[in-house]
Design an enzyme around this catalytic site. Structure first.
Site, PDB file in Angstrom:
ATOM      1  N   THR A 265       1.021  -1.171   0.116  1.00  0.00           N
ATOM      2  CA  THR A 265      -0.128  -0.239   0.295  1.00  0.00           C
ATOM      3  C   THR A 265       0.759   0.974  -0.091  1.00  0.00           C
ATOM      4  O   THR A 265       0.731   2.703   0.640  1.00  0.00           O
ATOM      5  CB  THR A 265      -1.006   0.563   1.031  1.00  0.00           C
TER       6      THR A 265
ATOM      7  N   GLN B  30       4.678   3.980  -1.477  1.00  0.00           N
ATOM      8  CA  GLN B  30       4.754   4.571  -2.880  1.00  0.00           C
ATOM      9  C   GLN B  30       4.784   3.444  -3.476  1.00  0.00           C
ATOM     10  O   GLN B  30       4.872   2.903  -4.895  1.00  0.00           O
ATOM     11  CB  GLN B  30       5.657   5.951  -2.376  1.00  0.00           C
TER      12      GLN B  30
ATOM     13  N   ASP C  65       1.883  -8.893   9.310  1.00  0.00           N
ATOM     14  CA  ASP C  65       2.591  -7.733   9.744  1.00  0.00           C
ATOM     15  C   ASP C  65       3.884  -8.844  10.560  1.00  0.00           C
ATOM     16  O   ASP C  65       4.837  -9.915  10.866  1.00  0.00           O
ATOM     17  CB  ASP C  65       2.110  -7.882  11.350  1.00  0.00           C
TER      18      ASP C  65
ATOM     19  N   LEU D 278       9.393  -4.736   1.242  1.00  0.00           N
ATOM     20  CA  LEU D 278       8.911  -3.217   1.314  1.00  0.00           C
ATOM     21  C   LEU D 278       8.832  -2.226   2.568  1.00  0.00           C
ATOM     22  O   LEU D 278       8.653  -1.200   2.381  1.00  0.00           O
ATOM     23  CB  LEU D 278       8.489  -2.884  -0.496  1.00  0.00           C
ATOM     24  N   ALA D 279       7.852  -2.777   3.078  1.00  0.00           N
ATOM     25  CA  ALA D 279       7.169  -2.476   4.202  1.00  0.00           C
ATOM     26  C   ALA D 279       8.196  -2.220   5.389  1.00  0.00           C
ATOM     27  O   ALA D 279       9.345  -2.403   5.584  1.00  0.00           O
ATOM     28  CB  ALA D 279       6.447  -3.437   5.218  1.00  0.00           C
TER      29      ALA D 279
ATOM     30  N   SER E 142      18.849   1.184   2.619  1.00  0.00           N
ATOM     31  CA  SER E 142      18.524   2.380   2.216  1.00  0.00           C
ATOM     32  C   SER E 142      19.968   3.339   2.214  1.00  0.00           C
ATOM     33  O   SER E 142      20.694   2.544   3.177  1.00  0.00           O
ATOM     34  CB  SER E 142      17.477   3.492   3.169  1.00  0.00           C
TER      35      SER E 142
ATOM     36  N   GLU F  76      20.228   6.152   3.843  1.00  0.00           N
ATOM     37  CA  GLU F  76      20.298   6.602   5.116  1.00  0.00           C
ATOM     38  C   GLU F  76      21.863   5.438   6.018  1.00  0.00           C
ATOM     39  O   GLU F  76      21.991   5.904   6.755  1.00  0.00           O
ATOM     40  CB  GLU F  76      19.420   6.428   6.323  1.00  0.00           C
TER      41      GLU F  76
ATOM     42  N   TYR G 184      16.216   4.489  11.815  1.00  0.00           N
ATOM     43  CA  TYR G 184      16.501   3.843  10.451  1.00  0.00           C
ATOM     44  C   TYR G 184      17.505   3.147   9.714  1.00  0.00           C
ATOM     45  O   TYR G 184      17.281   1.997   9.610  1.00  0.00           O
ATOM     46  CB  TYR G 184      15.202   4.698   9.870  1.00  0.00           C
TER      47      TYR G 184
ATOM     48  N   HIS H  63      13.367   8.734  -3.654  1.00  0.00           N
ATOM     49  CA  HIS H  63      12.453   8.360  -4.677  1.00  0.00           C
ATOM     50  C   HIS H  63      11.685   9.099  -4.272  1.00  0.00           C
ATOM     51  O   HIS H  63      11.221   8.330  -3.183  1.00  0.00           O
ATOM     52  CB  HIS H  63      13.309   6.377  -5.404  1.00  0.00           C
TER      53      HIS H  63
ATOM     54  N   ARG I  25       3.933   9.655  -3.169  1.00  0.00           N
ATOM     55  CA  ARG I  25       4.730  10.124  -1.879  1.00  0.00           C
ATOM     56  C   ARG I  25       3.824  10.735  -0.576  1.00  0.00           C
ATOM     57  O   ARG I  25       3.259  11.497  -1.192  1.00  0.00           O
ATOM     58  CB  ARG I  25       5.791  11.082  -1.915  1.00  0.00           C
TER      59      ARG I  25
END
Length: 328
Positions: free
Chosen positions: A11, A13, A56, A78-79, A123, A125, A147, A177, A182
């Site tokens: 759900t 992006q 979950d 991707l979650a 990521s 990050e 994160y 991205h 977004r």
């Protein structure tokens, strides 16, 4: 027989764009969603073509159940709560979902679908404190947020499951991205939506933090294409997925105003120090040499074109809102 895929975070992006890409290639697509995300599922543009399963990332049993029922050939994890600012508020939850959640998906795949190929979203990050730029797949991790640290742990999990269990686990080190999908709390969309609303008289200012912060911004649909390509290779590896260009928040604001026909961009901004990160990297830019060579992947949407696409989409929505309010 059609190949099947399971997407966590469908759900979001990236998940929505990836589901469209896979459907266009003839896949049977399953989406793992939390029971509470009914609104997100309803808003998926291709909802009727998807199979939705509940699960979950904090619950190993639910992930195993989803894999058992969907029997995917490919898994795309991707979650994640991708809004980095939120990781400051609840670092433990971030680590649980992003880090341990990735391990739970890999372990569930080992137990239920060991034949499946798995993509793990990583990521930039992870490199937030890097001393050198651009960064590549060999750059040492130096996260500055929970994160980023959790994504670094997920990357280590990729190595572990490849080497210890012989699983096909590929990682995509995604730099920023964006797209019209977004959420508005992200600075890119906050700017494009804010500028669009200013242009039609719905608001007067945009609250921003550090205008000098710089990022490597690309187009989301191109990045999920790279994810798919990484699972079509003979062997699994990690890849930096980026544009190789860096732009500041100020540049983004100025370009958005130009597209929307809004004059004097700086007069439209109110700086809020609370929106500034305590540690903000200014040199996150990716080296995509490996992705170019092995995935035959390269970005095509330029920074200016990306901003134009986002502003134009937000202008359409803003004009509709203004019309309903009698502003125009």
């Amino acid at each position: 027989m059609a190949r099947s895929a399971l997407i966590t975070g469908i759900t979001g992006q990236d998940g929505s764009y990836l589901s469209e890409l896979l459907l266009s290639k003839g896949y049977e697509v399953h989406g793992l969603v939390r029971r509470s995300d009914k609104k997100g599922v309803a808003q998926l543009p291709n909802r009727d073509d998807l199979e939705i399963v509940e699960g979950d990332l904090r619950d190993s049993a639910s992930i195993q159940s989803a894999l058992k029922s969907s029997e995917p050939d490919e898994i795309y994890n991707l979650a994640a709560p991708t809004f980095v600012q939120s990781s400051y508020k609840d670092p433990v939850l971030t680590a649980d979902v992003v880090g341990l959640g990735a391990m739970r998906v890999m372990e569930a795949a080992r137990l239920e679908t060991p034949h499946a190929r798995l993509f793990q979203a990583l990521s930039s990050e992870m490199f937030a404190g890097a001393d050198s730029a651009p960064q590549n797949e060999q750059t040492p991790y130096s996260p500055r947020t929970s994160y980023g640290a959790a994504k670094a742990f997920a990357s280590v999990c990729c190595d572990y499951y490849r080497e210890r269990h012989g699983m096909f686990v590929a990682g995509g080190i995604f730099y920023n991205h964006e797209s019209p999908r977004r959420p508005p709390e992200f600075v890119t969309r906050k700017i494009t939506l804010g500028v669009a609303r200013i242009s039609v008289g719905l608001q007067s200012r945009i609250e921003l933090g550090n205008l000098n912060a710089k990022r490597d911004w690309g187009y989301a649909p191109e990045y999920v294409d790279a994810a798919w390509r990484s699972l079509q290779r003979k062997s699994p590896e990690n890849y930096v997925i980026a544009t190789g260009e860096i732009h500041s928040v100020r540049e983004l604001l100025e370009e958005a105003c130009r597209v929307a026909g809004v004059s004097d961009p700086m007069s439209r901004v109110r700086i809020d120090d609370r929106l500034k990160r305590s540690v903000d990297s200014t040199n996150l830019v990716g080296d995509i040499t490996k992705a170019r060579k092995k995935l035959r992947w390269a970005p095509r949407i330029t920074f200016r074109r990306l901003v134009k696409m986002m502003v134009e989409a937000d202008l359409r929505a803003a004009k509709e809102e203004a019309k309903k309010r009698g502003k125009r």
